[in-house]
Enzyme design. Structure first.
Site, PDB file in Angstrom:
ATOM      1  N   LEU A   9      36.012 -41.881  -5.573  1.00 26.33           N
ATOM      2  CA  LEU A   9      36.413 -40.772  -4.716  1.00 26.33           C
ATOM      3  C   LEU A   9      35.244 -40.302  -3.855  1.00 26.33           C
ATOM      4  CD1 LEU A   9      38.508 -38.827  -7.365  1.00 26.33           C
ATOM      5  CD2 LEU A   9      39.416 -39.733  -5.211  1.00 26.33           C
TER       6      LEU A   9
ATOM      7  N   GLY B 239      37.786 -43.527 -10.074  1.00 21.53           N
ATOM      8  CA  GLY B 239      37.283 -42.268 -10.635  1.00 21.53           C
ATOM      9  C   GLY B 239      36.382 -41.508  -9.665  1.00 21.53           C
TER      10      GLY B 239
ATOM     11  N   GLU C  68      42.873 -43.014  -6.409  1.00 24.85           N
ATOM     12  CA  GLU C  68      43.069 -42.204  -7.614  1.00 24.85           C
ATOM     13  C   GLU C  68      41.816 -42.050  -8.465  1.00 24.85           C
ATOM     14  OE1 GLU C  68      46.189 -42.233 -10.258  1.00 24.85           O
ATOM     15  OE2 GLU C  68      47.751 -41.927  -8.762  1.00 24.85           O
TER      16      GLU C  68
ATOM     17  N   ALA D 213      43.099 -34.903 -10.661  1.00 28.97           N
ATOM     18  CA  ALA D 213      43.423 -33.696 -11.420  1.00 28.97           C
ATOM     19  C   ALA D 213      42.137 -33.179 -12.035  1.00 28.97           C
ATOM     20  CB  ALA D 213      44.454 -34.004 -12.504  1.00 28.97           C
TER      21      ALA D 213
ATOM     22  N   GLU E 117      67.335 -47.319  15.513  1.00 33.97           N
ATOM     23  CA  GLU E 117      68.252 -47.306  16.650  1.00 33.97           C
ATOM     24  C   GLU E 117      69.439 -48.252  16.421  1.00 33.97           C
ATOM     25  OE1 GLU E 117      64.026 -47.065  18.509  1.00 33.97           O
ATOM     26  OE2 GLU E 117      64.973 -47.762  16.647  1.00 33.97           O
TER      27      GLU E 117
ATOM     28  N   ARG F 111      56.415 -45.812 -13.091  1.00 39.43           N
ATOM     29  CA  ARG F 111      57.384 -45.934 -14.187  1.00 39.43           C
ATOM     30  C   ARG F 111      58.205 -44.675 -14.427  1.00 39.43           C
ATOM     31  NH1 ARG F 111      52.290 -45.748 -15.458  1.00 39.43           N
ATOM     32  NH2 ARG F 111      51.477 -44.172 -16.902  1.00 39.43           N
TER      33      ARG F 111
ATOM     34  N   TRP G 140      45.203 -36.318 -20.486  1.00 37.11           N
ATOM     35  CA  TRP G 140      46.033 -35.652 -19.491  1.00 37.11           C
ATOM     36  C   TRP G 140      45.591 -34.216 -19.266  1.00 37.11           C
ATOM     37  CZ3 TRP G 140      48.073 -39.163 -16.863  1.00 37.11           C
ATOM     38  CH2 TRP G 140      48.629 -40.300 -17.446  1.00 37.11           C
TER      39      TRP G 140
END
Length: 334
Positions: free
Chosen positions: A283, A279, A277, A157, A53, A213, A176
């Protein structure tokens, strides 16, 4: 969509420019309209700076117009002194006659007090315009204040046959599963959330730095679960690129409700969002205690013959998109 909704939509859009810099404050958006024309806009500055504001009012060149203008804002203007003076006072000072609010701030420091102050000063206040959209936009802020814990995002992933890690590997670095575009997106997410959390095994096996990064922005606070203090200070997660909190058996009782205790600890450190994230064990801890708000799951194109299986969970799929050969699925805990 009516006029008020159109302008609140605009407030939400500009508010997102504050994502990752306002924490732990909410990323509020505000516009000022005079005779159907936007004459001022603002979003919340970095923590300790001006609220939306204030920035919107300051952007108006001719302050005399404010006496006939309408101020639109995603969240109820504050009524208390914090790092900055109350926004409601500034609105009253400039005699803005009408204020349209997306959603009410149920933080006990505000909780309708800003609206009450404005109305007592003669301001016409309209509330709950696109309320659900505004609440979703302010999800980190509301989770922190209402549930007394950070907003929790699970991220991992997995391969196309459901593994998040191979059975063995030769080097102490990640294998990866996803492509470079997906990994860059993860680094963008890291700039948007206040903290990132991993378990001991992830640090030992992958030696991650957990920084952003590959994206421009602030690195998150790193949180490492290290029950027995096994981790060496030479590991990348303890470098000087960001601060790191180590959670050991001195900090919590590892025999029960581990995720809840971690949430309590982070809440008291004023952390309003965290990406978990990994392991797999970490999780699963948050999934089993039902302490998560979003799950962001990448599915890569590769397959492992065996290894660590991806966590099993139940959630509402809210989006799915392709990132080259990868698939990103985002779930909400319903």
């Amino acid at each position: 969509m009516n006029t008020h909704e159109t302008y609140i939509k605009r407030c939400i859009k500009i508010a997102k420019q504050g994502l990752g810099i306002t924490r732990p404050n909410p990323m509020v958006g505000c516009i000022i309209v005079y005779k159907g024309k936007i004459i001022g806009e603002g979003f919340t500055s970095s923590y300790g700076g001006n609220h939306a504001e204030v920035n919107a009012i300051n952007s108006v060149k001719n302050k005399e117009l404010l006496k006939e203008a309408t101020l639109y804002v995603t969240l109820e203007p504050c009524s208390h002194f914090g790092k900055t003076p109350p926004c409601s006072n500034l609105i009253i000072k400039h005699k803005i006659p009408k204020v349209v609010i997306g959603c009410i701030d149920d933080n006990e420091k505000v909780a309708g007090k800003g609206i009450e102050k404005l109305r007592k000063a003669g301001c016409h206040v309209i509330t709950n315009v696109l309320e659900e959209e505004c609440k979703a936009h302010h999800k980190r802020f509301f989770t922190f204040h209402n549930k007394k814990r950070p907003y929790i995002i699970l991220k991992w992933a997995e391969t196309n046959n459901g593994y998040i890690a191979p059975a063995s590997k030769k080097e102490q670095k990640p294998v990866w599963i996803t492509n470079t575009m997906s990994r860059q997106l993860v680094h963008k997410w890291r700039t948007q959330e206040q903290a990132i959390l991993v378990g001991t095994n992830t640090v030992i096996k992958d030696n991650p730095s957990l920084t952003a990064r590959d994206w421009t922005g602030e690195n998150p606070l790193r949180v490492v679960i290290d029950r027995e203090e096994k981790l060496s200070s030479t590991q990348a997660v303890f470098n000087k690129k960001s601060k790191t909190i180590r959670i050991t058996k001195k900090d919590i009782d590892f025999s029960k409700n581990i995720a809840q205790q971690i949430c309590n600890l982070l809440f008291h450190k004023n952390i309003n969002s965290v990406i978990v994230e990994g392991g797999a064990k970490t999780l699963k801890t948050f999934i089993d205690e039902n302490l998560w708000d979003e799950a962001r799951v990448f599915i890569g194109s590769m397959a492992f013959r065996n290894g660590t299986k991806a966590p099993k969970f139940s959630g509402l799929l809210i989006s799915e998109k392709k990132i080259q050969e990868d698939i990103l699925k985002i779930y909400k805990n319903d």
